[in-house]
Scaffold this active site. Structure first.
Site, PDB file in Angstrom:
ATOM      1  N   ASP A  30       0.369  -7.214   4.618  1.00  0.00           N
ATOM      2  CA  ASP A  30       1.298  -6.583   3.706  1.00  0.00           C
ATOM      3  C   ASP A  30       2.501  -6.124   4.574  1.00  0.00           C
ATOM      4  O   ASP A  30       2.248  -5.196   5.178  1.00  0.00           O
ATOM      5  CB  ASP A  30       0.846  -5.420   2.835  1.00  0.00           C
ATOM      6  CG  ASP A  30      -0.020  -6.089   1.725  1.00  0.00           C
ATOM      7  OD1 ASP A  30      -0.821  -7.320   1.829  1.00  0.00           O
ATOM      8  OD2 ASP A  30       0.061  -5.465   0.473  1.00  0.00           O
ATOM      9  N   LYS A  77       6.187  -7.788  -2.927  1.00  0.00           N
ATOM     10  CA  LYS A  77       5.470  -6.500  -3.435  1.00  0.00           C
ATOM     11  C   LYS A  77       6.536  -5.569  -3.633  1.00  0.00           C
ATOM     12  O   LYS A  77       7.559  -5.461  -2.878  1.00  0.00           O
ATOM     13  CB  LYS A  77       4.575  -6.265  -2.042  1.00  0.00           C
ATOM     14  CG  LYS A  77       3.699  -5.113  -2.444  1.00  0.00           C
ATOM     15  CD  LYS A  77       2.763  -4.620  -1.428  1.00  0.00           C
ATOM     16  CE  LYS A  77       2.201  -3.392  -1.263  1.00  0.00           C
ATOM     17  NZ  LYS A  77       1.324  -3.087  -0.301  1.00  0.00           N
ATOM     18  N   LYS A 136       3.031  -8.509  -6.342  1.00  0.00           N
ATOM     19  CA  LYS A 136       2.034  -7.265  -6.134  1.00  0.00           C
ATOM     20  C   LYS A 136       2.915  -6.148  -6.652  1.00  0.00           C
ATOM     21  O   LYS A 136       3.919  -5.716  -5.928  1.00  0.00           O
ATOM     22  CB  LYS A 136       1.394  -7.224  -4.884  1.00  0.00           C
ATOM     23  CG  LYS A 136       0.666  -5.923  -4.528  1.00  0.00           C
ATOM     24  CD  LYS A 136       0.146  -6.024  -3.279  1.00  0.00           C
ATOM     25  CE  LYS A 136      -0.822  -4.679  -3.088  1.00  0.00           C
ATOM     26  NZ  LYS A 136      -1.613  -4.532  -1.693  1.00  0.00           N
TER      27      LYS A 136
END
Length: 212
Positions: free
Chosen positions: A89, A151, A180
């Site tokens: 991430d 995300k 996400k």
């Protein structure tokens, strides 16, 4: 799919102890969460604690500011993969985005994606600092750079996921990337609403509470 299948059980606190990371992993095993999400220094202990389980290990890179050099982010990503991370991430360079250095943002994402091979790359665009136009551009750049996910947030900015941002992100990425939602997802109702909007993963430190 059960709600647990969407959850990245997360502890990214700078004060997180080894015992707290082990507890995070044991909760992930107990509840059947998809993954745990930890800082790079905890990847190896998370991998060891989750050995012989289907729970994945996600590690953050360039976290939480995104303002490191590309070389440092690439090294960090490779190191996390070598220590057992299944997913990365990464935080985009927000200043570059706001400076309209779009080629640099795209190239950085793509360079990290290439560095981690077939592992999953999630691109944190930190929506709380962006205009709607900048959010759209960030999502487009992530897709062009072959990221697997976009995300919403680090959880360390001035705000987290919102319904409006998830809708915007879904409109831009379509089926070309997954989404996400993270930051402030504290209850089951909110998590289910995001999933209904097309979110594939929920980042939260409140996973067990969501399932109770």
């Amino acid at each position: 799919m059960a709600l647990a299948d969407f959850i990245d059980h997360t502890n990214l606190k700078p004060t997180a102890t080894v015992a707290e990371i082990q507890k995070l992993c044991k909760e992930a095993k107990t509840y059947g969460f998809y993954a745990v999400c930890v800082n790079g220094c905890h990847v190896s202990i998370a991998k060891e604690t989750l050995r012989n389980t289907p729970v994945k290990v996600a590690a953050v890179v360039g976290f939480p500011l995104g303002a490191m050099s590309t070389k440092s982010k690439v090294f960090e990503a490779k190191d996390c993969i070598e220590n057992g991370a299944d997913e990365i991430d990464m935080v985009i360079n927000i200043g570059w985005l706001k400076s309209e250095m779009y080629d640099a943002v795209r190239e950085e994402i793509n360079t990290i994606k290439q560095a981690i091979g077939d592992k999953i790359l999630k691109v944190i665009i930190e929506t709380c600092y962006l205009t709607d136009s900048e959010k759209e551009i960030a999502c487009t750049l992530a897709v062009e750079a072959h990221a697997d996910f976009v995300k919403t947030s680090t959880g360390f900015g001035t705000g987290g996921a919102t319904v409006e941002d998830v809708k915007l992100m879904k409109r831009i990425v379509g089926e070309n990337a997954k989404i996400k939602a993270s930051g402030g997802v504290k209850n089951k109702e909110m998590a289910l609403q995001y999933i209904d909007l097309g979110v594939s993963r929920i980042g939260t430190s409140s996973g067990p509470d969501l399932l109770k």
